[in-house]
Design a protein around this motif. Structure first.
Motif, mmCIF file in Angstrom:
data_model
loop_
_atom_site.group_PDB
_atom_site.id
_atom_site.type_symbol
_atom_site.label_atom_id
_atom_site.label_comp_id
_atom_site.label_asym_id
_atom_site.label_seq_id
_atom_site.Cartn_x
_atom_site.Cartn_y
_atom_site.Cartn_z
ATOM 1 N N LEU A 43 36.790 51.842 32.172
ATOM 2 C CA LEU A 43 37.428 52.644 33.319
ATOM 3 C C LEU A 43 36.970 54.207 33.128
ATOM 4 O O LEU A 43 36.650 54.345 34.255
ATOM 5 C CB LEU A 43 38.768 52.035 33.973
ATOM 6 C CG LEU A 43 38.672 51.973 35.342
ATOM 7 C CD1 LEU A 43 37.655 51.394 36.032
ATOM 8 C CD2 LEU A 43 40.343 51.937 35.898
ATOM 9 N N THR A 71 33.137 43.087 47.537
ATOM 10 C CA THR A 71 33.992 44.153 48.326
ATOM 11 C C THR A 71 34.689 45.388 48.044
ATOM 12 O O THR A 71 33.394 45.675 48.663
ATOM 13 C CB THR A 71 35.680 42.338 48.444
ATOM 14 O OG1 THR A 71 36.045 42.737 47.202
ATOM 15 C CG2 THR A 71 35.227 41.165 48.379
ATOM 16 N N VAL A 72 35.349 45.493 47.027
ATOM 17 C CA VAL A 72 35.804 47.078 45.979
ATOM 18 C C VAL A 72 34.178 47.021 46.404
ATOM 19 O O VAL A 72 34.479 48.432 46.847
ATOM 20 C CB VAL A 72 36.751 46.569 45.627
ATOM 21 C CG1 VAL A 72 37.110 48.236 45.025
ATOM 22 C CG2 VAL A 72 37.834 45.407 45.569
ATOM 23 N N VAL A 108 35.243 32.215 34.883
ATOM 24 C CA VAL A 108 35.679 33.181 35.055
ATOM 25 C C VAL A 108 36.759 31.703 34.317
ATOM 26 O O VAL A 108 37.490 31.429 34.088
ATOM 27 C CB VAL A 108 36.417 33.576 35.435
ATOM 28 C CG1 VAL A 108 37.973 33.898 35.389
ATOM 29 C CG2 VAL A 108 35.434 35.279 35.967
ATOM 30 N N VAL A 132 39.533 29.630 27.562
ATOM 31 C CA VAL A 132 39.837 31.010 27.803
ATOM 32 C C VAL A 132 40.216 31.462 27.063
ATOM 33 O O VAL A 132 39.957 32.721 27.305
ATOM 34 C CB VAL A 132 41.201 30.156 29.002
ATOM 35 C CG1 VAL A 132 41.901 31.405 29.049
ATOM 36 C CG2 VAL A 132 41.283 29.344 29.793
ATOM 37 N N GLY A 185 37.988 34.666 27.249
ATOM 38 C CA GLY A 185 38.967 35.965 27.431
ATOM 39 C C GLY A 185 38.814 36.757 26.543
ATOM 40 O O GLY A 185 38.981 37.816 26.613
ATOM 41 N N LEU A 186 38.711 36.169 25.447
ATOM 42 C CA LEU A 186 38.134 37.643 24.034
ATOM 43 C C LEU A 186 36.674 37.997 23.626
ATOM 44 O O LEU A 186 36.605 38.452 22.972
ATOM 45 C CB LEU A 186 38.629 36.479 22.580
ATOM 46 C CG LEU A 186 40.084 36.243 23.096
ATOM 47 C CD1 LEU A 186 41.208 35.860 21.391
ATOM 48 C CD2 LEU A 186 41.437 37.626 23.280
ATOM 49 N N LEU A 215 45.175 47.821 39.400
ATOM 50 C CA LEU A 215 43.432 48.269 38.681
ATOM 51 C C LEU A 215 43.853 49.049 37.353
ATOM 52 O O LEU A 215 44.154 48.805 36.432
ATOM 53 C CB LEU A 215 42.644 47.704 38.923
ATOM 54 C CG LEU A 215 40.846 48.281 37.839
ATOM 55 C CD1 LEU A 215 41.467 47.124 37.366
ATOM 56 C CD2 LEU A 215 39.778 48.717 38.775
ATOM 57 N N GLU A 216 44.378 50.027 38.061
ATOM 58 C CA GLU A 216 44.129 51.160 36.403
ATOM 59 C C GLU A 216 45.721 50.787 35.696
ATOM 60 O O GLU A 216 45.994 51.377 34.788
ATOM 61 C CB GLU A 216 43.589 52.548 37.276
ATOM 62 C CG GLU A 216 43.197 53.251 35.717
ATOM 63 C CD GLU A 216 43.108 54.360 36.758
ATOM 64 O OE1 GLU A 216 42.807 55.062 37.448
ATOM 65 O OE2 GLU A 216 42.793 55.938 35.752
ATOM 66 N N TRP A 270 43.453 42.179 33.866
ATOM 67 C CA TRP A 270 42.905 42.103 35.129
ATOM 68 C C TRP A 270 41.801 41.157 34.586
ATOM 69 O O TRP A 270 41.444 40.519 33.681
ATOM 70 C CB TRP A 270 42.093 43.482 34.819
ATOM 71 C CG TRP A 270 41.074 43.716 36.588
ATOM 72 C CD1 TRP A 270 40.381 43.367 36.327
ATOM 73 C CD2 TRP A 270 41.631 43.562 37.500
ATOM 74 N NE1 TRP A 270 39.702 43.201 38.039
ATOM 75 C CE2 TRP A 270 40.832 43.806 37.971
ATOM 76 C CE3 TRP A 270 43.122 44.450 37.850
ATOM 77 C CZ2 TRP A 270 41.152 44.514 39.598
ATOM 78 C CZ3 TRP A 270 43.729 44.516 38.958
ATOM 79 C CH2 TRP A 270 42.391 44.445 40.020
ATOM 80 N N ARG A 271 41.903 40.291 36.137
ATOM 81 C CA ARG A 271 41.116 38.858 36.349
ATOM 82 C C ARG A 271 40.026 39.467 37.398
ATOM 83 O O ARG A 271 40.324 39.888 38.392
ATOM 84 C CB ARG A 271 41.763 37.446 36.821
ATOM 85 C CG ARG A 271 42.506 37.842 35.595
ATOM 86 C CD ARG A 271 43.450 36.361 35.584
ATOM 87 N NE ARG A 271 44.444 36.563 36.715
ATOM 88 C CZ ARG A 271 44.333 35.508 38.350
ATOM 89 N NH1 ARG A 271 42.879 34.234 37.978
ATOM 90 N NH2 ARG A 271 45.179 35.341 38.989
ATOM 91 N N SER A 272 38.840 38.618 37.225
ATOM 92 C CA SER A 272 37.687 39.203 38.608
ATOM 93 C C SER A 272 38.693 38.170 40.055
ATOM 94 O O SER A 272 38.209 39.243 40.843
ATOM 95 C CB SER A 272 36.681 38.985 38.360
ATOM 96 O OG SER A 272 36.199 37.197 38.759
ATOM 97 N N ALA A 273 39.787 37.496 39.645
ATOM 98 C CA ALA A 273 39.850 37.339 41.360
ATOM 99 C C ALA A 273 40.513 37.907 41.402
ATOM 100 O O ALA A 273 41.041 38.144 43.261
ATOM 101 C CB ALA A 273 40.478 35.444 41.004
ATOM 102 N N LEU A 323 40.640 41.173 41.843
ATOM 103 C CA LEU A 323 40.236 41.869 42.423
ATOM 104 C C LEU A 323 39.649 41.764 44.057
ATOM 105 O O LEU A 323 40.262 42.706 45.277
ATOM 106 C CB LEU A 323 38.796 42.203 42.358
ATOM 107 C CG LEU A 323 38.512 43.666 42.382
ATOM 108 C CD1 LEU A 323 38.880 44.571 41.665
ATOM 109 C CD2 LEU A 323 36.566 43.902 42.399
ATOM 110 N N GLY A 358 45.528 39.805 25.305
ATOM 111 C CA GLY A 358 44.100 39.430 26.189
ATOM 112 C C GLY A 358 44.136 37.960 27.002
ATOM 113 O O GLY A 358 44.305 37.945 27.891
ATOM 114 N N LEU A 359 45.318 36.986 26.605
ATOM 115 C CA LEU A 359 45.383 35.831 26.646
ATOM 116 C C LEU A 359 46.646 35.867 27.875
ATOM 117 O O LEU A 359 46.953 35.062 28.219
ATOM 118 C CB LEU A 359 46.071 34.362 25.960
ATOM 119 C CG LEU A 359 44.109 34.090 25.109
ATOM 120 C CD1 LEU A 359 43.935 33.038 25.198
ATOM 121 C CD2 LEU A 359 42.708 34.482 26.482
#
Lengths: 675, 675
Positions: free
Chosen positions: A186, A431-432, A484, A629, A633-634, B174-175, B181-184, B186, B633-634
């Motif tokens: 970010l 969206t965002v 995902v 996952v 995820g990693l 988010l920050e 963070w998962r895209s869902a 957002l 991470g998980l």
């Protein structure tokens, strides 16, 4: 003497200027003294087309000729040069410039994102030694993680530059580009787009003098609507909700059609470069015919008398195009077609001009842009979808706004903006980032609640039918993109079920010939390393070794006659850690490059120094969904599957990205196996 | 007859109105006919303070009295009610209202984020059965994953509501809020804040009539600066860079000092509720003295004659406070102190008023707000840091702008905005979210490049000294927060090194008394389950069972006399899956609640139906750093460590969050062990 005006063909500028000055004069000025009868003058005035037919035909020929030439050049660049010159981004830029100039309904932002990513990827390869474009510090980026981050930053910079939307760029990278988001990213993308914003701002300031053409027009905000004050009632909200639903339906239909069209195109494009060019030129001709032919369908409209801006505008991009109309009148369709895409969008967004575009004009323009947008994407020209979608969405929104004019008090230009948002939501399903990009394009925060609402509705409606357009393309191209969420069928499988084929492992001190033979006859990129006796009491998993590292090690010829450990000291005396750094795409060592003698092939090599001693492992009875996952995820590339019970080999398989792809799993297990 | 005006004490309004109307009359109106000598009139005019001393003293007493009462009430709420009533968010709201009313230098956004998160957490517990506030569908959220997502959405909604910044809310979540963070997420936070925006917009529309007090003033954009056009030169850029560096330094100093102050406060607060109240009241008295006393230090300034707005403003929040000054003049410091925080910020941001606040005024105000902001945070009142930081940053920025007035052509109000950005960057260390929140607060996209630049510089400078204020507090409180990056010392450790203490495992069919005894005497929340003979040929890892599930199973009394499998059918005949759903905080079953007979204690229970058969595992010689990446991470809570070699127990330990905390690892291994 009216002449069609194209701002795209630069060499026409002088003619156009002459024509423009001619247009400001009385219509029949050229004839000197008026020797014609009054009937002829009146006739020329009311129907200038008939008397000037021959001029329009020649104009049309030149227009189509220019466009097809530009289109063919862009296609040739793509067909012959770009596939080989992958990674520099320069063909993209030129292809995109030619494509936009050729009058296609396409955007420049897709190629700009690609260019940004290409430049970043090139930096991640350590620059180019061939062209002397490298610095020593660049090599620190030469690893997978940094290269991935750099590419994300590059894509963000591309969006930031294309829309002059730095925050939108960060969010685009977050929402669409990355699969693995890290908070450091970010901050990095933000720094990148901040620099983009500063540079853009500087260039716009520099170009304010006017010596950069259309660049910098509109300042940092491309379609500044900030003066508009939005107040809305419950009826307006209902109209906006309707717009969102329609936008979602149109977006879903767009995605469905583009999938079909791209499949047809790919069949054509496969036949060779010539077919690519023919296809591109055909679409260019169709586009030119539409843009040149359709404005004839509308009648001329007198310029609104209260207007502060110039009407009609000739010889420059803007609103109120004259086309075939007499002085003081404009052709509404030409005002949309004979403009840069940016200016057409600006015209549609413009406020206080509710009557400028009639229902028929908007309907024709929307249908044309929607169809051409579908047909153009996928031809051999670097093209983006954002601008066509905004263009179609804006005309659709303005159409709805004009139709609902009696019910809703909202401005038609505002409807155009919301229409663009709804169509973007319906196709892209972002969206965002779309929300912020639209805000940065229009600078009107008062509209934020409405834009958010319309995006939510459009995305929700469209999600009922199909996936977003980018996701759909990734699927269509068969790229091994991991979802995902794990597929439902994975829940009833375990890791051991999908590790197919014989497992190839190496011993921790292995014979050179075995390694070379294996590398030659398999395409695998990672191999489990087993610690065998005498190095361990019983065989156990030592770790994972990568093909690229094996090749570097073999190239270094650190071999021994007997099966003994040489240890890391010996290896790193002869090889620097940088030698193992990730090579650029297609530039690494290949097994064919190795030139080992018979004697060397019979020796041993110690794999311990190049083995990853902590590979991620799962037990064979681990649910495949949970393994997926972990894998996604990693961001792994290989995962070792270890046995559950004792007395078996220390590793029973290796999972790669392909093992988690639904199509592969479905191939293995047509019916879900109950467990 | 001048009277100090506080907009905060509502019951004073009537007096204030009278005083206001009195002020619009000639100064000596009350005396009826002018029977005084001209010298007395002139004296009263030039120095109203002396003649009205007694009124100011009584005003001061009432002012301080009101503020301390409100502060004490807020502190009492916090000290006595809130710690027990955790999870509803209502004490937060009232505490925050009282705290803001008491005139503290604190923000409402922190409590609003907390309130949003509390409401979300409450929904994630399935509502409240006690108060009848529950619906059947809410129970679907009753699991860890959804609860975490809901809390994130709640926090986003809090920011969105506090700043009227829906996109800023998404980015803040988010920050700053999420670790995973998962895209869902957002899309979910975006939906939440879109609803917040619509509701806010609706309420503001409703309140436009004026019957909601100060709420809704300023519309959806709190500090609308959109009319300002920013053009800047290279000198301006240099000034902005200087501002960024200074903001970073001030922010780092702020973080350092707040850490020290919070440590002192926590010593005091530990002594009991009474001390909390005393501390809070002391700070309230200091704050009141400062706000009441300091404006006397400045001289009165005549109202600028060209001003369109009212000057001085009395009886309402706004600019140009009269305080002790005669009519037609204003007290600059009072214009900042005797206002709501929002209005003070608006005054500092205001453009075209470069001379309104002098250097001394700004210096005094900045020093006071900086100090009071430090002293107030951490007292027993729900408080946020954003508003104090923006206030201090804006005054600091305006100060720098006024000092550099001769060099830079930028507006002082613009400097105030950039100062706020730089100080926010220096303390919070957030970039994208602060940037978007500032944009949504001010609606000026033209400033985007400068805001981004100043944020980048301030964050980079401050990062050289310490961590962001929130991260620092999480550390100070000793919360087991996992860093994104593994500690360097973890690279030289393996997973097996940190699994300390004896491992407690259960057999897959276990005696009830063993389980009850273990649950009573350990605090562990997860236990490995071993498949022993006769259920497997040799002991092997069956999975992981959670304390909460064990308790539900024991409560269900599905026991057998012999050591046999009962299977899932029997369990799910007696217990619904929902019985195993995550209980609300502190509301789950406890081992003390079990009431089992001697006979039952001697029976067996089959753990298979409640065992997670696919726990994530690592091999004991896995690098601890890589295990930490997997764990974080998980988002795991337990991770089984399995042996590398055969012939040992199937699981050698269990890793929890604490095993990855640097302080624990350092305690175990004071010196990094070389391996």
């Amino acid at each position: 003497m009216a002449t069609p005006v194209s701002t795209r063909s630069v060499k026409w500028e002088k003619d156009v200027e002459e024509a423009a000055s001619a247009l400001e004069r009385p219509l029949l000025y050229k004839r000197g003294t008026n020797t014609t009868s009054q009937i002829a003058v009146v006739g020329a005035n009311t129907c200038p087309i008939e008397s000037l037919d021959y001029e329009f035909i020649s104009a049309f020929v030149v227009y189509v000729g220019c466009n097809t030439t530009l289109a063919a050049a862009a296609a040739a660049l793509c067909a012959y040069i770009a596939p080989a010159a992958a990674g520099s981004g320069i063909p993209e830029i030129f292809g995109s410039i030619l494509g936009v100039s050729a009058g296609f309904v396409l955007g420049k932002e897709g190629p700009m994102v690609h260019t940004g990513a290409c430049v970043a990827s090139w930096l991640g390869q350590g620059g180019s030694r061939k062209y002397g474009l490298t610095w020593n510090w660049i090599r620190y980026f030469k690893n997978d993680l940094d290269r991935r981050d750099l590419i994300t930053c590059g894509a963000a910079a591309g969006v930031a530059a294309a829309f002059r939307a730095p925050v939108g760029g960060v969010l685009f990278a977050l929402e669409e580009v990355t699969s693995w988001w890290r908070s450091a990213l970010l901050w990095r993308t933000f720094s990148t787009t901040a620099v983009v914003a500063m540079v853009l701002r500087g260039l716009i300031n520099y170009c304010r003098g006017g010596h950069c053409g259309l660049f910098g027009k509109g300042g940092l905000i491309m379609f500044d609507l900030s003066s508009r004050q939005a107040t809305y009632t419950a009826t307006d909200l209902a109209a906006v909700i309707l717009l969102g639903i329609l936008g979602g339906l149109l977006g879903a239909l767009f995605n469905f059609l583009i999938d079909r069209i791209l499949r047809v195109y790919s069949l054509l494009n496969k036949k060779g470069a010539r077919y690519k060019i023919i296809l591109t030129v055909s679409i260019a001709v169709i586009t030119s015919c539409c843009t040149f032919g359709l404005p004839w369908l509308t009648t001329c409209t007198p310029c609104p008398p209260e207007l502060a801006s110039k009407c009609p505008t000739i010889g420059r991009s803007g609103n109120f195009k004259n086309f075939q109309c007499p002085a003081g009148q404009y052709n509404a369709l030409a005002s949309l077609f004979f403009n840069t895409n940016d200016d057409a969008i600006r015209n549609l967004f413009s406020a206080g001009t509710d009557r400028e575009f009639g229902v028929s004009t908007l309907l024709i323009f929307f249908t044309t842009v929607y169809t051409l947008g579908l047909l153009t994407y996928g031809v051999a020209v670097p093209s983006g979808l954002f601008i066509p979608v905004i263009l179609a969405g804006a005309s659709f929104g303005r159409l709805v706004g004009t139709l609902l004019g009696s019910i809703s008090g909202l401005d038609a230009g505002l409807f155009a903006l919301l229409g663009a948002a709804s169509f973007l939501g319906g196709t892209m399903r972002m969206t965002v980032s779309v929300c912020v990009i639209l805000l940065e394009l229009t600078n009107d925060l008062h509209l934020l609640p409405l834009i958010m609402l319309v995006l939510l509705i459009a995305k929700s409606v469209a999600d009922c039918f199909n996936k977003g357009v980018y996701e759909q393309m990734v699927r269509m191209k068969g790229l091994p993109y991991l979802e995902v969420h794990a597929e439902p069928c994975m829940r009833s499988l375990v890791a051991g079920d999908v590790v197919a084929g014989p497992l190839i492992t190496f011993s921790s001190v292995e014979r050179v010939s075995t390694i070379v033979h294996t590398l030659r006859h398999t395409g695998h990129n990672g191999f489990p390393v087993i610690e065998d006796p005498p190095f361990a009491p019983a065989p156990e998993l030592c770790g994972l070794v990568l093909r690229s590292h094996l090749l570097v090690l073999l190239q270094g010829r650190i071999f021994t006659r007997d099966r003994v450990k040489t240890g890391p000291a010996e290896v790193f005396r002869r090889l620097a850690p940088f030698d193992f750094a990730k090579a650029g795409s297609g530039k690494g060592l290949k097994v064919e490059d190795l030139d080992l003698s018979e004697e060397e092939m019979d020796m041993f090599v110690d794999l311990h120094p190049v083995t990853n001693r902590s590979p991620y492992t799962v037990v064979e009875n681990m649910s495949l969904a949970k393994a997926a996952v972990l894998f996604r995820g990693l961001g792994l590339r290989h995962m070792c599957v270890v046995p559950r019970t004792q007395g078996r080999p220390p590793v029973v398989g290796i999972l790669t990205r392909h093992d988690f792809m639904p199509q592969y799993i479905r191939g293995l297990y047509p019916n879900t196996i109950p467990r």
